[in-house]
Design a protein around this motif. Structure first.
Motif, PDB file in Angstrom:
ATOM      1  N   GLU A 112       0.840  -1.206   0.000  1.00 24.89           N
ATOM      2  CA  GLU A 112       0.000   0.000   0.000  1.00 24.89           C
ATOM      3  C   GLU A 112       0.870   1.249   0.000  1.00 24.89           C
ATOM      4  O   GLU A 112       1.841   1.343   0.746  1.00 24.89           O
ATOM      5  N   LEU A 113       0.511   2.210  -0.849  1.00 20.97           N
ATOM      6  CA  LEU A 113       1.107   3.537  -0.772  1.00 20.97           C
ATOM      7  C   LEU A 113       0.341   4.248   0.332  1.00 20.97           C
ATOM      8  O   LEU A 113      -0.778   4.714   0.136  1.00 20.97           O
ATOM      9  N   ALA A 114       0.901   4.266   1.526  1.00 23.25           N
ATOM     10  CA  ALA A 114       0.168   4.657   2.729  1.00 23.25           C
ATOM     11  C   ALA A 114       0.161   6.156   2.994  1.00 23.25           C
ATOM     12  O   ALA A 114      -0.747   6.663   3.660  1.00 23.25           O
ATOM     13  N   TYR A 115       1.162   6.887   2.488  1.00 17.47           N
ATOM     14  CA  TYR A 115       1.285   8.310   2.815  1.00 17.47           C
ATOM     15  C   TYR A 115       2.099   8.998   1.735  1.00 17.47           C
ATOM     16  O   TYR A 115       3.109   8.459   1.266  1.00 17.47           O
ATOM     17  N   VAL A 116       1.676  10.187   1.350  1.00 24.59           N
ATOM     18  CA  VAL A 116       2.413  11.015   0.381  1.00 24.59           C
ATOM     19  C   VAL A 116       2.418  12.446   0.889  1.00 24.59           C
ATOM     20  O   VAL A 116       1.381  12.983   1.274  1.00 24.59           O
ATOM     21  N   GLU A 117       3.584  13.062   0.870  1.00 17.68           N
ATOM     22  CA  GLU A 117       3.747  14.445   1.322  1.00 17.68           C
ATOM     23  C   GLU A 117       4.460  15.223   0.231  1.00 17.68           C
ATOM     24  O   GLU A 117       5.555  14.848  -0.185  1.00 17.68           O
ATOM     25  N   ALA A 118       3.851  16.291  -0.245  1.00 17.60           N
ATOM     26  CA  ALA A 118       4.434  17.121  -1.301  1.00 17.60           C
ATOM     27  C   ALA A 118       5.503  18.047  -0.732  1.00 17.60           C
ATOM     28  O   ALA A 118       5.332  18.615   0.339  1.00 17.60           O
ATOM     29  N   CYS A 119       6.589  18.196  -1.481  1.00 19.82           N
ATOM     30  CA  CYS A 119       7.684  19.092  -1.099  1.00 19.82           C
ATOM     31  C   CYS A 119       8.009  19.990  -2.291  1.00 19.82           C
ATOM     32  O   CYS A 119       7.764  19.632  -3.436  1.00 19.82           O
ATOM     33  N   ALA A 120       8.571  21.141  -2.002  1.00 21.43           N
ATOM     34  CA  ALA A 120       8.853  22.128  -3.043  1.00 21.43           C
ATOM     35  C   ALA A 120       9.940  21.674  -4.015  1.00 21.43           C
ATOM     36  O   ALA A 120       9.888  21.990  -5.198  1.00 21.43           O
ATOM     37  N   ASP A 121      10.925  20.917  -3.516  1.00 23.09           N
ATOM     38  CA  ASP A 121      12.045  20.509  -4.362  1.00 23.09           C
ATOM     39  C   ASP A 121      12.708  19.266  -3.774  1.00 23.09           C
ATOM     40  O   ASP A 121      12.343  18.798  -2.700  1.00 23.09           O
ATOM     41  N   LYS A 122      13.676  18.737  -4.486  1.00 23.14           N
ATOM     42  CA  LYS A 122      14.333  17.493  -4.080  1.00 23.14           C
ATOM     43  C   LYS A 122      15.073  17.634  -2.756  1.00 23.14           C
ATOM     44  O   LYS A 122      15.030  16.751  -1.908  1.00 23.14           O
ATOM     45  N   GLY A 123      15.747  18.749  -2.556  1.00 23.96           N
ATOM     46  CA  GLY A 123      16.485  18.970  -1.311  1.00 23.96           C
ATOM     47  C   GLY A 123      15.570  18.962  -0.095  1.00 23.96           C
ATOM     48  O   GLY A 123      15.880  18.357   0.926  1.00 23.96           O
ATOM     49  N   THR A 124      14.430  19.615  -0.224  1.00 24.64           N
ATOM     50  CA  THR A 124      13.451  19.637   0.863  1.00 24.64           C
ATOM     51  C   THR A 124      12.923  18.230   1.121  1.00 24.64           C
ATOM     52  O   THR A 124      12.763  17.812   2.262  1.00 24.64           O
ATOM     53  N   ALA A 125      12.661  17.491   0.048  1.00 28.06           N
ATOM     54  CA  ALA A 125      12.171  16.118   0.183  1.00 28.06           C
ATOM     55  C   ALA A 125      13.208  15.230   0.877  1.00 28.06           C
ATOM     56  O   ALA A 125      12.856  14.423   1.737  1.00 28.06           O
ATOM     57  N   LEU A 126      14.475  15.394   0.535  1.00 32.34           N
ATOM     58  CA  LEU A 126      15.532  14.600   1.180  1.00 32.34           C
ATOM     59  C   LEU A 126      15.620  14.898   2.673  1.00 32.34           C
ATOM     60  O   LEU A 126      15.761  13.973   3.492  1.00 32.34           O
ATOM     61  N   ARG A 127      15.541  16.175   3.035  1.00 31.79           N
ATOM     62  CA  ARG A 127      15.595  16.533   4.459  1.00 31.79           C
ATOM     63  C   ARG A 127      14.391  15.971   5.218  1.00 31.79           C
ATOM     64  O   ARG A 127      14.525  15.456   6.329  1.00 31.79           O
ATOM     65  N   ARG A 128      13.219  16.052   4.599  1.00 31.14           N
ATOM     66  CA  ARG A 128      12.010  15.523   5.242  1.00 31.14           C
ATOM     67  C   ARG A 128      12.077  13.997   5.363  1.00 31.14           C
ATOM     68  O   ARG A 128      11.665  13.428   6.373  1.00 31.14           O
ATOM     69  N   GLU A 129      12.612  13.336   4.339  1.00 30.91           N
ATOM     70  CA  GLU A 129      12.777  11.872   4.398  1.00 30.91           C
ATOM     71  C   GLU A 129      13.658  11.484   5.587  1.00 30.91           C
ATOM     72  O   GLU A 129      13.322  10.561   6.334  1.00 30.91           O
ATOM     73  N   ARG A 130      14.773  12.181   5.761  1.00 31.95           N
ATOM     74  CA  ARG A 130      15.660  11.889   6.908  1.00 31.95           C
ATOM     75  C   ARG A 130      14.915  12.060   8.220  1.00 31.95           C
ATOM     76  O   ARG A 130      15.058  11.251   9.141  1.00 31.95           O
ATOM     77  N   ALA A 131      14.125  13.123   8.325  1.00 29.27           N
ATOM     78  CA  ALA A 131      13.375  13.383   9.560  1.00 29.27           C
ATOM     79  C   ALA A 131      12.350  12.274   9.815  1.00 29.27           C
ATOM     80  O   ALA A 131      12.208  11.803  10.950  1.00 29.27           O
ATOM     81  N   ILE A 132      11.649  11.857   8.782  1.00 25.01           N
ATOM     82  CA  ILE A 132      10.644  10.799   8.949  1.00 25.01           C
ATOM     83  C   ILE A 132      11.312   9.479   9.307  1.00 25.01           C
ATOM     84  O   ILE A 132      10.821   8.735  10.165  1.00 25.01           O
ATOM     85  N   LYS A 133      12.451   9.180   8.696  1.00 25.96           N
ATOM     86  CA  LYS A 133      13.146   7.919   8.996  1.00 25.96           C
ATOM     87  C   LYS A 133      13.591   7.860  10.448  1.00 25.96           C
ATOM     88  O   LYS A 133      13.725   6.771  11.005  1.00 25.96           O
TER      89      LYS A 133
END
Length: 92
Positions: A52-73
């Motif tokens: 299941e694709l359980a959660y999706v969060e939009a980010c402005a750019d790749k750098g922001t997405a990478l930082r958010r991924e680290r925080a979620i992990k």
């Protein structure tokens, strides 16, 4: 600015068959989830298939997405489950 630079990126959580949550980033989370379902793109799913694709969060750019991924992990599983329960979000 080119379309490539302005394209949004996403952080996503995929639930595996064993209940575990996998966190990743992509510019197309639905396509990436389909790859995970086929057992491609992450060794994580070799032992327990993507369900299941359980959660999706939009980010402005790749750098922001990478930082958010680290925080979620870094979050404990109950906190990740709370994100799933809250639904889609946006990077802050």
């Amino acid at each position: 600015m080119s379309a490539e630079l302005s394209r949004p990126w996403f952080v996503y959580l995929v639930r595996a068959a064993n209940g575990a949550l996998y966190c990743g980033i992509s510019d197309n989370p639905q396509r990436r989830f389909a790859m995970h379902q086929r057992g491609r793109g992450a060794r994580f799913f070799h032992t327990s298939p993507a369900r299941e694709l359980a959660y999706v969060e939009a980010c402005a750019d790749k750098g922001t997405a990478l930082r958010r991924e680290r925080a979620i992990k870094r979050l404990a599983k109950p906190a990740k489950e709370a994100l799933v329960a809250a639904g889609a979000g946006d990077c802050l």
